[in-house]
Design an enzyme around this catalytic site. Structure first.
Site, PDB file in Angstrom:
ATOM      1  N   GLU A  54       0.798  -1.225   0.000  1.00 25.25           N
ATOM      2  CA  GLU A  54       0.000   0.000   0.000  1.00 25.25           C
ATOM      3  C   GLU A  54       0.830   1.275   0.000  1.00 25.25           C
ATOM      4  O   GLU A  54       0.487   2.249  -0.645  1.00 25.25           O
ATOM      5  CB  GLU A  54      -0.959  -0.009   1.200  1.00 25.25           C
ATOM      6  N   ASP A  55       1.926   1.274   0.737  1.00 25.64           N
ATOM      7  CA  ASP A  55       2.773   2.468   0.748  1.00 25.64           C
ATOM      8  C   ASP A  55       4.234   2.045   0.743  1.00 25.64           C
ATOM      9  O   ASP A  55       4.590   0.945   1.190  1.00 25.64           O
ATOM     10  CB  ASP A  55       2.480   3.332   1.971  1.00 25.64           C
ATOM     11  N   HIS A 115      -0.515   0.816   7.240  1.00 30.43           N
ATOM     12  CA  HIS A 115      -1.097   1.659   6.195  1.00 30.43           C
ATOM     13  C   HIS A 115       0.003   2.583   5.674  1.00 30.43           C
ATOM     14  O   HIS A 115       0.995   2.136   5.138  1.00 30.43           O
ATOM     15  CB  HIS A 115      -2.289   2.415   6.795  1.00 30.43           C
ATOM     16  N   ILE A 117       3.299   5.103   5.530  1.00 35.32           N
ATOM     17  CA  ILE A 117       4.586   5.094   6.222  1.00 35.32           C
ATOM     18  C   ILE A 117       5.377   6.355   5.876  1.00 35.32           C
ATOM     19  O   ILE A 117       5.116   7.015   4.869  1.00 35.32           O
ATOM     20  CB  ILE A 117       5.424   3.844   5.879  1.00 35.32           C
ATOM     21  N   HIS A 135      -3.509  -0.038  12.085  1.00 33.51           N
ATOM     22  CA  HIS A 135      -4.936  -0.151  12.402  1.00 33.51           C
ATOM     23  C   HIS A 135      -5.254  -1.485  13.079  1.00 33.51           C
ATOM     24  O   HIS A 135      -5.934  -2.335  12.501  1.00 33.51           O
ATOM     25  CB  HIS A 135      -5.777  -0.014  11.130  1.00 33.51           C
ATOM     26  N   ASN A 169      -4.717   7.958   7.541  1.00 31.87           N
ATOM     27  CA  ASN A 169      -4.409   7.250   6.300  1.00 31.87           C
ATOM     28  C   ASN A 169      -2.912   7.262   6.030  1.00 31.87           C
ATOM     29  O   ASN A 169      -2.295   6.229   5.825  1.00 31.87           O
ATOM     30  CB  ASN A 169      -5.173   7.882   5.143  1.00 31.87           C
ATOM     31  N   ASP A 170      -2.335   8.462   6.048  1.00 31.40           N
ATOM     32  CA  ASP A 170      -0.917   8.587   5.722  1.00 31.40           C
ATOM     33  C   ASP A 170      -0.254   9.590   6.653  1.00 31.40           C
ATOM     34  O   ASP A 170      -0.923  10.330   7.388  1.00 31.40           O
ATOM     35  CB  ASP A 170      -0.759   9.018   4.258  1.00 31.40           C
ATOM     36  N   ASN A 225      -5.819  11.926   1.731  1.00 31.09           N
ATOM     37  CA  ASN A 225      -5.204  10.612   1.598  1.00 31.09           C
ATOM     38  C   ASN A 225      -3.693  10.723   1.764  1.00 31.09           C
ATOM     39  O   ASN A 225      -3.192  10.875   2.869  1.00 31.09           O
ATOM     40  CB  ASN A 225      -5.603  10.002   0.244  1.00 31.09           C
ATOM     41  N   ASP A 270      -3.901   8.821  -4.551  1.00 30.33           N
ATOM     42  CA  ASP A 270      -3.639   8.087  -3.312  1.00 30.33           C
ATOM     43  C   ASP A 270      -2.330   8.607  -2.699  1.00 30.33           C
ATOM     44  O   ASP A 270      -2.228   9.777  -2.361  1.00 30.33           O
ATOM     45  CB  ASP A 270      -3.603   6.587  -3.597  1.00 30.33           C
ATOM     46  N   ASN A 271      -1.319   7.777  -2.580  1.00 31.55           N
ATOM     47  CA  ASN A 271      -0.084   8.200  -1.919  1.00 31.55           C
ATOM     48  C   ASN A 271       0.831   9.018  -2.834  1.00 31.55           C
ATOM     49  O   ASN A 271       0.836   8.835  -4.048  1.00 31.55           O
ATOM     50  CB  ASN A 271       0.678   6.979  -1.405  1.00 31.55           C
TER      51      ASN A 271
END
Length: 361
Positions: A54-55, A115, A117, A135, A169-170, A225, A270-271
């Site tokens: 995800e990240d 999630h 980082i 989470h 989220n981030d 996000n 998103d990221n």
């Protein structure tokens, strides 16, 4: 008879309201968008990263740190195992192999659900700290680890919880124990989360945290996000997923943020990864968020990578670097270049590395 009329009117009004909200949500998720594919040469998946990436972030020496195994109640998940952290040496010429990071005592590995980082290097002793949004049981907390590269290990330092950090989220670290974080939702969980997505209102925010103070520093996002910082540390970038844009904010001496500009992207952003040399933004995007939430195996969600050059100029250059309809890559959430390679991560599927030989970085 009168009660029946009232009930009928209420049902009709509710149906009209829900119908209008669904139409709005389809607009916010770009449900009608037709994606034109843009592929890169020599793409191949990274083994051992089949359940999300995800990240990620890349250290100056080319070592990528990757979070895997995110479980979000609104999105698919194909593994019941706890989340993990990996490194991947992007400087290797041969096919790269990820290395799982050992996580030591004092930390609950069984509930690890990573999630966003961020990495912070303490210039006083060159210690590298890894901040991870976690989470456990679908709650939110921030974990801080000391990254020991030679041991392929993360040494647990502390856990941070706060009522303002309710749906993080981030994160972007700006000190050994300080950071900015995005709350992507107003509510912290349960049915209200689903209702909030349907309502699609600008209720999310950015929080500044330090041991001395915690405060909301920016708000009014439809779904804040990804977040990152400029190489000179003067600006913060925030991705608003449901508004399809990047917000540029100036850091103030008070650690507050002042809005500077908004750059339209045209995809569900998103990221954000910021190239430390050029300052370019690389963004993992969802070209059609409706497909992402529907998760129809006959109509897969695609992936998209956007690069933004000269974001502080009057005319930033927004370029689609990669786009796929889901036949190769599903749910891209982050992308980062190193040398002539591009590493693309996803929410719950595989990670992909491609050549950037035909792309002007």
């Amino acid at each position: 008879m009168g009660k029946l009329v009232v009930i009928s009117l209420f049902v009709a009004a509710l149906s009209a309201f829900v119908g209008e909200r669904v139409i709005n949500l389809r607009k916010r998720t770009l449900a009608s968008r037709k994606l034109v594919q843009t592929h890169l040469p020599n793409c191949h998946p990274i083994k051992s990263l089949e359940y999300g990436s995800e990240d990620l972030t890349i250290l100056p020496n080319g070592l990528a740190i990757i979070s895997t195994g995110l479980k979000d109640p609104l999105l698919p998940s194909y593994s019941d195992a706890p989340g993990k952290m990996y490194t991947l040496d992007m400087s290797e010429d041969s096919r790269m192999k990820p290395v799982e990071l050992r996580m030591g005592r004092g930390f609950d590995l069984d509930s690890f659900n990573p999630h966003g980082i961020s990495v912070y290097t303490d210039e006083t002793d060159n210690s590298v700290y890894l901040f991870v949004v976690n989470h456990p049981q679908q709650k939110t907390q921030v974990e801080i680890f000391l990254f020991v590269e030679e041991d392929h290990a993360l040494v647990y330092v502390k856990t941070i919880k706060h009522e303002f950090l309710h749906s993080v989220n981030d994160i972007v670290a700006v000190g050994v124990e300080s950071f900015y974080a995005t709350n992507d939702r107003y509510f912290s969980g349960g049915t209200l989360n689903t209702l909030e997505v349907l309502l699609a209102q600008p209720w999310s925010n950015v929080v500044y945290y330090s041991p001395e103070e915690v405060k909301v520093v920016a708000e009014g996002f439809y779904m804040a996000n990804g977040i990152n910082i400029s190489p000179d540390k003067r600006h913060i970038y925030v991705a608003d997923l449901f508004d399809h844009n990047i917000h540029v904010l100036e850091r103030l001496e008070s650690n507050g943020l002042a809005p500077v500009k908004v750059v339209e992207v045209g995809s569900l952003v998103d990221n954000i990864y910021v190239d430390p040399e050029t300052g370019d933004l690389w963004i993992g995007c969802h070209p059609n968020g409706w497909k992402l939430f529907q998760n129809d195996p006959e109509d897969l969600p695609g992936s998209e990578v956007i690069q933004i050059k000269d974001i502080h100029s009057e005319k930033p250059v927004v370029t689609q670097v990669y786009a796929d309809d889901g036949s190769v890559l599903i749910g891209s959430s982050v992308a980062a270049p190193y040398g002539r390679k591009l590493l693309i991560g996803t929410i719950y599927q595989k990670a992909l590395v491609c050549d950037l030989a035909k792309v002007d970085q």
